[in-house]
Design a protein around this motif. Structure first.
Motif, mmCIF file in Angstrom:
data_model
loop_
_atom_site.group_PDB
_atom_site.id
_atom_site.type_symbol
_atom_site.label_atom_id
_atom_site.label_comp_id
_atom_site.label_asym_id
_atom_site.label_seq_id
_atom_site.Cartn_x
_atom_site.Cartn_y
_atom_site.Cartn_z
ATOM 1 N N GLY A 13 101.638 39.036 86.733
ATOM 2 C CA GLY A 13 101.015 38.617 87.988
ATOM 3 C C GLY A 13 101.048 37.106 88.120
ATOM 4 N N THR A 14 101.353 36.609 89.300
ATOM 5 C CA THR A 14 101.356 35.170 89.553
ATOM 6 C C THR A 14 100.552 34.872 90.810
ATOM 7 O OG1 THR A 14 103.414 35.268 90.858
ATOM 8 C CG2 THR A 14 103.623 34.885 88.483
ATOM 9 N N GLY A 15 99.985 33.669 90.874
ATOM 10 C CA GLY A 15 99.202 33.265 92.040
ATOM 11 C C GLY A 15 98.910 31.769 92.003
ATOM 12 N N ASP A 16 98.309 31.280 93.091
ATOM 13 C CA ASP A 16 97.985 29.854 93.179
ATOM 14 C C ASP A 16 96.813 29.481 92.279
ATOM 15 O OD1 ASP A 16 99.999 29.540 95.041
ATOM 16 O OD2 ASP A 16 98.651 29.795 96.764
ATOM 17 N N ARG A 17 95.871 30.412 92.112
ATOM 18 C CA ARG A 17 94.702 30.152 91.263
ATOM 19 C C ARG A 17 94.158 31.490 90.768
ATOM 20 N NH1 ARG A 17 93.081 29.845 96.536
ATOM 21 N NH2 ARG A 17 91.135 30.868 97.130
ATOM 22 N N GLY A 18 93.255 31.423 89.795
ATOM 23 C CA GLY A 18 92.694 32.649 89.242
ATOM 24 C C GLY A 18 91.258 32.462 88.811
ATOM 25 N N SER A 19 90.583 33.577 88.554
ATOM 26 C CA SER A 19 89.201 33.520 88.075
ATOM 27 C C SER A 19 88.845 34.807 87.339
ATOM 28 C CB SER A 19 88.217 33.299 89.241
ATOM 29 O OG SER A 19 88.185 34.437 90.087
ATOM 30 N N TYR A 20 87.809 34.700 86.496
ATOM 31 C CA TYR A 20 87.272 35.854 85.790
ATOM 32 C C TYR A 20 85.760 35.784 85.858
ATOM 33 C CZ TYR A 20 85.176 38.268 81.791
ATOM 34 O OH TYR A 20 84.357 39.030 81.000
ATOM 35 N N ASP A 21 85.122 36.918 86.144
ATOM 36 C CA ASP A 21 83.664 36.967 86.169
ATOM 37 C C ASP A 21 83.204 38.139 85.308
ATOM 38 O OD1 ASP A 21 81.190 35.787 87.765
ATOM 39 O OD2 ASP A 21 80.909 37.955 87.595
ATOM 40 N N ARG A 22 82.380 37.848 84.307
ATOM 41 C CA ARG A 22 81.959 38.870 83.358
ATOM 42 C C ARG A 22 81.129 39.964 84.018
ATOM 43 N NH1 ARG A 22 78.397 36.580 78.884
ATOM 44 N NH2 ARG A 22 76.829 36.807 80.492
ATOM 45 N N ASN A 23 80.265 39.598 84.951
ATOM 46 C CA ASN A 23 79.413 40.591 85.587
ATOM 47 C C ASN A 23 80.222 41.635 86.355
ATOM 48 O OD1 ASN A 23 77.061 39.391 84.647
ATOM 49 N ND2 ASN A 23 76.864 38.067 86.446
ATOM 50 N N GLU A 24 81.376 41.212 86.889
ATOM 51 C CA GLU A 24 82.222 42.142 87.637
ATOM 52 C C GLU A 24 83.275 42.797 86.756
ATOM 53 O OE1 GLU A 24 83.948 40.029 90.862
ATOM 54 O OE2 GLU A 24 82.063 39.807 91.945
ATOM 55 N N SER A 25 83.509 42.225 85.573
ATOM 56 C CA SER A 25 84.564 42.706 84.675
ATOM 57 C C SER A 25 85.916 42.745 85.382
ATOM 58 C CB SER A 25 84.221 44.106 84.126
ATOM 59 O OG SER A 25 83.069 44.063 83.323
ATOM 60 N N LYS A 26 86.191 41.686 86.137
ATOM 61 C CA LYS A 26 87.436 41.631 86.887
ATOM 62 C C LYS A 26 88.088 40.258 86.786
ATOM 63 C CE LYS A 26 86.169 45.162 90.259
ATOM 64 N NZ LYS A 26 85.864 45.471 91.675
ATOM 65 N N VAL A 27 89.418 40.280 86.792
ATOM 66 C CA VAL A 27 90.219 39.056 86.828
ATOM 67 C C VAL A 27 90.900 38.996 88.189
ATOM 68 C CG1 VAL A 27 92.172 37.816 85.840
ATOM 69 C CG2 VAL A 27 90.618 39.080 84.346
ATOM 70 N N TYR A 28 90.827 37.821 88.834
ATOM 71 C CA TYR A 28 91.407 37.660 90.167
ATOM 72 C C TYR A 28 92.543 36.640 90.134
ATOM 73 C CZ TYR A 28 87.063 39.845 91.814
ATOM 74 O OH TYR A 28 86.005 40.695 92.017
ATOM 75 N N LEU A 29 93.623 36.951 90.829
ATOM 76 C CA LEU A 29 94.654 35.973 91.149
ATOM 77 C C LEU A 29 94.676 35.863 92.668
ATOM 78 C CD1 LEU A 29 97.660 36.851 88.787
ATOM 79 C CD2 LEU A 29 95.900 35.114 88.483
ATOM 80 N N ILE A 30 94.650 34.631 93.173
ATOM 81 C CA ILE A 30 94.495 34.431 94.622
ATOM 82 C C ILE A 30 95.554 33.464 95.144
ATOM 83 C CG2 ILE A 30 92.904 33.667 96.434
ATOM 84 C CD1 ILE A 30 90.614 34.258 94.441
ATOM 85 N N GLY A 31 96.133 33.810 96.287
ATOM 86 C CA GLY A 31 97.086 32.942 96.960
ATOM 87 C C GLY A 31 98.526 33.163 96.537
ATOM 88 N N ASN A 32 99.368 33.626 97.476
ATOM 89 C CA ASN A 32 100.797 33.858 97.202
ATOM 90 C C ASN A 32 100.997 34.697 95.946
ATOM 91 O OD1 ASN A 32 101.792 32.163 99.409
ATOM 92 N ND2 ASN A 32 101.029 30.444 98.188
ATOM 93 N N VAL A 33 100.308 35.824 95.906
ATOM 94 C CA VAL A 33 100.296 36.672 94.718
ATOM 95 C C VAL A 33 101.534 37.566 94.649
ATOM 96 C CG1 VAL A 33 99.142 38.668 93.692
ATOM 97 C CG2 VAL A 33 97.804 36.695 94.406
ATOM 98 N N THR A 34 102.065 37.687 93.443
ATOM 99 C CA THR A 34 103.164 38.615 93.172
ATOM 100 C C THR A 34 102.843 39.391 91.903
ATOM 101 O OG1 THR A 34 104.833 37.174 94.177
ATOM 102 C CG2 THR A 34 105.622 38.857 92.671
ATOM 103 N N LEU A 35 102.951 40.717 91.977
ATOM 104 C CA LEU A 35 102.760 41.576 90.811
ATOM 105 C C LEU A 35 104.078 42.283 90.524
ATOM 106 C CD1 LEU A 35 101.039 42.987 88.652
ATOM 107 C CD2 LEU A 35 100.422 44.700 90.376
ATOM 108 N N THR A 36 104.618 42.048 89.333
ATOM 109 C CA THR A 36 105.895 42.634 88.954
ATOM 110 C C THR A 36 105.698 43.579 87.776
ATOM 111 O OG1 THR A 36 107.045 40.609 89.630
ATOM 112 C CG2 THR A 36 108.255 42.146 88.236
#
Length: 203
Positions: free
Chosen positions: A122-145
């Motif tokens: 996965g690629t993107g302009d920026r990313g984040s992780y939040d423990r309470n949500e147990s999720k990793v985010y990639l944001i902006g011009n995202v590509t998943l291969t």
């Protein structure tokens, strides 16, 4: 209050909770309601291994700022970014933790960001992780291969608890997917193999 700044260069910074305890002079605390690690496919016991050019530590905010070709390895997954900000839980003396990445509660990654998890990239302009949500985010011009399949959108959401990856687009926009059939891949391979033969016949 900023209390430390280290130029690391090629020196590898390995953040294990034991090492963190030594750095912060306090014992780690256990995470609540989290069984996975901070990156997809990892567990709560997997160490967070960070390699960077520079580390700034802010004691009051319990914040670590990495910069300069940051590479994060957590279990089978790898995250690459230009800058990484880790926010930690405040340590409590005498309270036992179970090791791993328990004290990491939030991460912001400044891009370009690349996240590799097993056979997914996965690629993107920026990313984040939040423990309470147990999720990793990639944001902006995202590509998943994944293999020869490509999905493009505005946001990629990795659920570290279920291992599911979801790509979403901005309101009014549509997610784009490209799937390459096996026959098409075979045709491409045949063309590559036949090209040298054709050149030999031309000679």
């Amino acid at each position: 209050m900023k209390i430390g700044s280290m130029k690391i260069g090629s020196l590898k910074v390995i953040i294990l909770l034991v090492a963190m305890a030594a750095l912060l002079a306090a014992a780690p605390i256990a995470a609540k309601g989290r069984s996975g690690g901070i990156l997809p496919g990892s567990s709560a016991k997997d160490p967070v291994d960070i390699d960077a050019g520079k580390l700034d530590y802010f004691d009051k905010e319990q914040k670590l700022v990495y910069s300069g070709g940051v590479v994060v390895v957590n279990g089978p997954s790898t995250l690459k970014a230009s800058r990484l900000i880790l926010l930690l839980d405040k340590a409590q003396q005498g309270q036992e933790g179970n090791g791993g990445s328990d004290r990491v509660r939030h991460i912001d990654a400044e891009g370009p960001v690349t996240l590799v998890s097993k056979d997914q990239i996965g690629t993107g302009d920026r990313g984040s992780y939040d423990r309470n949500e147990s999720k990793v985010y990639l944001i902006g011009n995202v590509t998943l291969t994944q293999g020869d399949s490509v999905v493009k959108g505005d946001k990629l959401v990795y659920d570290t608890a279920t291992g599911q990856a979801t790509v979403v687009e901005k309101p009014g926009q549509r997610v784009r997917s490209i799937f390459t059939p096996g026959e098409a891949k075979g045709e491409k391979k045949e063309k590559k193999e036949s090209a040298p033969a054709a050149e030999r016949r031309a000679d």
